[in-house]
Design an enzyme around this catalytic site. Structure first.
Site, short mmCIF file in Angstrom:
data_model
loop_
_atom_site.label_atom_id
_atom_site.label_comp_id
_atom_site.label_asym_id
_atom_site.label_seq_id
_atom_site.Cartn_x
_atom_site.Cartn_y
_atom_site.Cartn_z
CD GLU A 270 -5.39 1.58 -3.15
OE1 GLU A 270 -6.59 1.59 -2.88
OE2 GLU A 270 -4.51 1.74 -2.29
CG HIS B 298 -1.96 1.05 1.19
ND1 HIS B 298 -1.71 2.35 1.54
CD2 HIS B 298 -3.27 0.99 0.81
CE1 HIS B 298 -2.82 3.06 1.38
NE2 HIS B 298 -3.79 2.26 0.94
C1 PEP Z 1 -6.68 3.37 0.23
O1 PEP Z 1 -5.97 3.95 1.05
O2 PEP Z 1 -6.44 2.19 -0.09
C2 PEP Z 1 -7.78 4.11 -0.35
C3 PEP Z 1 -8.22 3.74 -1.51
O3 PEP Z 1 -8.24 5.17 0.40
P1 PEP Z 1 -9.42 6.16 -0.01
O4 PEP Z 1 -10.59 5.34 -0.48
O5 PEP Z 1 -9.73 6.89 1.26
O6 PEP Z 1 -8.91 7.04 -1.08
#
Ligand code: PEP
Length: 256
Positions: free
Chosen positions: A165, A93
């Protein structure tokens, strides 16, 4: 393929609060066969919640664990210790990478340790805002993906989930920008291509690719209909039970 709806609670909820949330979620949740609902509580809550969870309805994920099974590693919890407690583990992450300094080598060892201990790693990849601005998105995603999967044998690829992400779209500390669906489509297509090039079409096709970055009930449908997206990784919005269940409902509607 199932649709994955994964809530990352990060450093939120006491064990008691997590247990109450889980109780309410289980009550609200029908037994969806084609939607894999997962929540990732803090490590301290995993054990009690594993006794409470109904695994026919949903699963638990660890937010982090250490790649060595045991030894002189003060403060760590190993994947071995989480075996049978968590079904999934978030690995790589961006908060682990950029706050705790975890590099691709560490991520690679964690992916391997998770698989070794029968825990499905959810390997997160994604570029920062400045990497995108400097045109480095493709290189960053490739390095993180290939780096993270280095020790994954062909036969084990079906035990891996990938999450795209983009760091600039994650809203943990600031109001983030939203990723446009075509930006997500482009990144997800790149991830799939790298998987195909590395493992072949047949194995690569089976790997779920999730999107995460400020997902909420209003934009979940748009992201879930991006070609190649098989689910969502949700931070902030997963902390509010009604929003998380609304996102699950959206996934169900999109699926049918
Ligand atoms: C995350 O940290 O994996 C994430 C997607 O956070 P958010 O949905 O708050 O952007």
């Amino acid at each position: 393929m199932k649709t994955y709806i994964v809530g990352n609670w990060k450093l939120n909820f006491t064990v008691g609060e997590a247990s109450i949330y889980l109780h309410k979620l289980l009550k609200a949740l029908p037994n969806y066969r084609d939607i894999e609902v997962v929540v990732a509580p803090s490590t301290i809550a995993l054990q009690p919640l594993s006794l409470q969870v109904d695994r026919h309805k949903m699963k638990l994920a660890a937010q982090n664990a250490f790649y060595r099974d045991y030894g002189a590693f003060t403060g760590e919890t190993s994947f071995l210790q989480l075996r049978g407690v968590a079904d999934y583990a978030i690995v790589g992450h961006s908060e682990r990478r950029y706050i705790f300094g975890e590099d691709d080598k560490t991520t690679q060892k964690k992916v391997a340790a998770a698989i070794r201990n029968k825990i499905t790693p959810i390997l997160c990849v994604g570029e920062t805002e400045s990497e995108r601005a400097f045109g480095e998105t493709v290189d960053v995603i490739s390095d993180q993906l290939i780096g993270g999967l280095t020790d994954v044998a062909d036969d084990d690829l079906d035990k891996v989930v990938i999450a795209y992400e983009p760091v600039w779209a994650i809203s943990s500390t600031k109001a983030a920008k939203l990723a446009a669906p075509d930006e997500v489509a482009e990144a997800v297509a790149l991830i799939r291509k790298i998987l195909v090039d590395t493992y072949g079409e047949k194995s690569a096709k089976e790997v779920p690719i999730l999107f995460g970055g400020s997902v909420n009930p209003s934009n979940a449908g748009a992201y879930l209909t991006v070609p190649g997206v098989n689910g969502l990784l949700i931070g902030g919005s997963s902390l509010i039970l009604s929003e998380f269940t609304d996102i699950i409902e959206v996934a169900k509607r999109v699926k049918s």
